[in-house]
Design a protein around this motif. Structure first.
Motif, PDB file in Angstrom:
ATOM      1  N   THR A   1      37.581  69.174  -1.427  1.00  0.00           N
ATOM      2  CA  THR A   1      36.696  70.271  -1.036  1.00  0.00           C
ATOM      3  C   THR A   1      35.563  69.786  -0.146  1.00  0.00           C
ATOM      4  O   THR A   1      34.614  70.506   0.090  1.00  0.00           O
ATOM      5  CB  THR A   1      36.109  70.962  -2.282  1.00  0.00           C
ATOM      6  OG1 THR A   1      35.405  69.982  -3.049  1.00  0.00           O
ATOM      7  CG2 THR A   1      37.187  71.607  -3.119  1.00  0.00           C
ATOM      8  N   THR A   2      35.681  68.563   0.353  1.00  0.00           N
ATOM      9  CA  THR A   2      34.659  68.021   1.230  1.00  0.00           C
ATOM     10  C   THR A   2      34.707  68.748   2.562  1.00  0.00           C
ATOM     11  O   THR A   2      35.760  68.896   3.164  1.00  0.00           O
ATOM     12  CB  THR A   2      34.881  66.515   1.455  1.00  0.00           C
ATOM     13  OG1 THR A   2      34.903  65.870   0.185  1.00  0.00           O
ATOM     14  CG2 THR A   2      33.780  65.928   2.308  1.00  0.00           C
ATOM     15  N   VAL A   3      33.556  69.198   3.006  1.00  0.00           N
ATOM     16  CA  VAL A   3      33.459  69.864   4.293  1.00  0.00           C
ATOM     17  C   VAL A   3      32.777  68.894   5.242  1.00  0.00           C
ATOM     18  O   VAL A   3      31.695  68.390   4.959  1.00  0.00           O
ATOM     19  CB  VAL A   3      32.649  71.168   4.178  1.00  0.00           C
ATOM     20  CG1 VAL A   3      32.489  71.822   5.542  1.00  0.00           C
ATOM     21  CG2 VAL A   3      33.319  72.124   3.205  1.00  0.00           C
TER      22      VAL A   3
ATOM     23  N   GLY B   1      34.456  84.768   5.528  1.00  0.00           N
ATOM     24  CA  GLY B   1      33.978  83.426   5.856  1.00  0.00           C
ATOM     25  C   GLY B   1      32.661  83.112   5.168  1.00  0.00           C
ATOM     26  O   GLY B   1      32.474  82.020   4.630  1.00  0.00           O
ATOM     27  N   PHE B   2      31.736  84.089   5.161  1.00  0.00           N
ATOM     28  CA  PHE B   2      30.454  83.877   4.494  1.00  0.00           C
ATOM     29  C   PHE B   2      30.662  83.615   3.006  1.00  0.00           C
ATOM     30  O   PHE B   2      30.069  82.711   2.428  1.00  0.00           O
ATOM     31  CB  PHE B   2      29.534  85.084   4.676  1.00  0.00           C
ATOM     32  CG  PHE B   2      29.138  85.361   6.098  1.00  0.00           C
ATOM     33  CD1 PHE B   2      29.111  84.351   7.057  1.00  0.00           C
ATOM     34  CD2 PHE B   2      28.810  86.640   6.492  1.00  0.00           C
ATOM     35  CE1 PHE B   2      28.752  84.621   8.370  1.00  0.00           C
ATOM     36  CE2 PHE B   2      28.446  86.916   7.802  1.00  0.00           C
ATOM     37  CZ  PHE B   2      28.416  85.903   8.741  1.00  0.00           C
TER      38      PHE B   2
ATOM     39  N   PRO C   1      29.405  78.510  -1.058  1.00  0.00           N
ATOM     40  CA  PRO C   1      29.188  77.388  -1.982  1.00  0.00           C
ATOM     41  C   PRO C   1      28.834  76.089  -1.250  1.00  0.00           C
ATOM     42  O   PRO C   1      27.946  75.357  -1.673  1.00  0.00           O
ATOM     43  CB  PRO C   1      30.524  77.257  -2.719  1.00  0.00           C
ATOM     44  CG  PRO C   1      31.144  78.610  -2.633  1.00  0.00           C
ATOM     45  CD  PRO C   1      30.709  79.159  -1.300  1.00  0.00           C
ATOM     46  N   PHE C   2      29.523  75.813  -0.139  1.00  0.00           N
ATOM     47  CA  PHE C   2      29.249  74.595   0.620  1.00  0.00           C
ATOM     48  C   PHE C   2      27.867  74.664   1.267  1.00  0.00           C
ATOM     49  O   PHE C   2      27.134  73.679   1.293  1.00  0.00           O
ATOM     50  CB  PHE C   2      30.328  74.358   1.676  1.00  0.00           C
ATOM     51  CG  PHE C   2      31.717  74.300   1.098  1.00  0.00           C
ATOM     52  CD1 PHE C   2      32.084  73.270   0.241  1.00  0.00           C
ATOM     53  CD2 PHE C   2      32.649  75.281   1.398  1.00  0.00           C
ATOM     54  CE1 PHE C   2      33.361  73.208  -0.301  1.00  0.00           C
ATOM     55  CE2 PHE C   2      33.931  75.233   0.860  1.00  0.00           C
ATOM     56  CZ  PHE C   2      34.283  74.198   0.011  1.00  0.00           C
TER      57      PHE C   2
ATOM     58  N   SER D   1      24.793  72.237   0.467  1.00  0.00           N
ATOM     59  CA  SER D   1      24.120  71.514   1.553  1.00  0.00           C
ATOM     60  C   SER D   1      22.627  71.783   1.538  1.00  0.00           C
ATOM     61  O   SER D   1      21.826  70.872   1.759  1.00  0.00           O
ATOM     62  CB  SER D   1      24.695  71.919   2.908  1.00  0.00           C
ATOM     63  OG  SER D   1      26.025  71.525   3.010  1.00  0.00           O
ATOM     64  N   LEU D   2      22.253  73.017   1.281  1.00  0.00           N
ATOM     65  CA  LEU D   2      20.835  73.369   1.219  1.00  0.00           C
ATOM     66  C   LEU D   2      20.146  72.631   0.081  1.00  0.00           C
ATOM     67  O   LEU D   2      19.073  72.051   0.264  1.00  0.00           O
ATOM     68  CB  LEU D   2      20.671  74.880   1.054  1.00  0.00           C
ATOM     69  CG  LEU D   2      19.246  75.390   0.909  1.00  0.00           C
ATOM     70  CD1 LEU D   2      18.428  75.073   2.137  1.00  0.00           C
ATOM     71  CD2 LEU D   2      19.249  76.878   0.637  1.00  0.00           C
TER      72      LEU D   2
END
Length: 167
Positions: free
Chosen positions: A4-6, A94-95, A100-101, A105-106
């Motif tokens: 699940t790594t973006v 898409g949103f 979750p990613f 990240s935030l």
């Protein structure tokens, strides 16, 4: 287990797509109908469909309805049948899928900022202590030099050396 790594590139590509799609949604608001029966909701929706036809008079008679579906075929959102409705539905999906990613990240960014801020504060405090120590050491050196000079002036014969050493 799936990865699940973006990647950074994937996130930047998504941001570019999201900005393009967001331009299609002007001044969105959340809205709710009054409590109605299913038949009354359908009648209201018929008015909504008619508004879209007025806004896009070149639309064909038969169109596709765009929506966001959830588990079991439950409709999360209708985005309509206008020429831009499919892009809006894709944007919403898409949103939802990338949220979750983006949230992770935030949180990571905020934690990193907090860590960096704490480290900068620690370094500033350390530097201030060092600066204070250096000032105290320079002051002590000046006091000791003055004392040595005074003591040398008390020693017979050293007074002449000190005078002759002056330019």
């Amino acid at each position: 287990m799936t990865d699940t790594t973006v990647t950074k590139e994937q996130m930047l590509a998504y941001v570019a797509d999201a900005r393009r799609l967001l331009a299609q949604v002007q001044d969105p608001i959340w809205a709710i109908t009054p409590k109605q029966t299913d038949e009354e909701h359908l009648a209201d929706y018929e008015v909504t469909l008619a508004r879209t036809r007025v806004a896009f008079p070149e639309m064909e008679e038969k169109t596709e309805m765009n929506m966001v579906l959830g588990e079991g075929g439950i409709v999360y959102a209708f985005t309509g049948h206008s020429p831009t409705a499919a892009d809006r539905a894709k944007a919403l999906v898409g949103f939802i899928r990338t949220m979750p990613f983006l949230l992770d990240s935030l949180v990571a960014s905020l934690e990193q900022k907090e860590q960096h801020s704490a480290r900068v504060t620690e370094l500033l405090q350390h530097n201030n202590v060092q600066l204070t120590e250096n000032r105290e050491q320079r002051a002590e050196i000046k006091r000791l030099q003055a004392r040595v000079k005074w003591l040398l002036e008390l020693v017979p014969g050293e007074q002449l050396k000190a005078v002759s050493a002056r330019p």
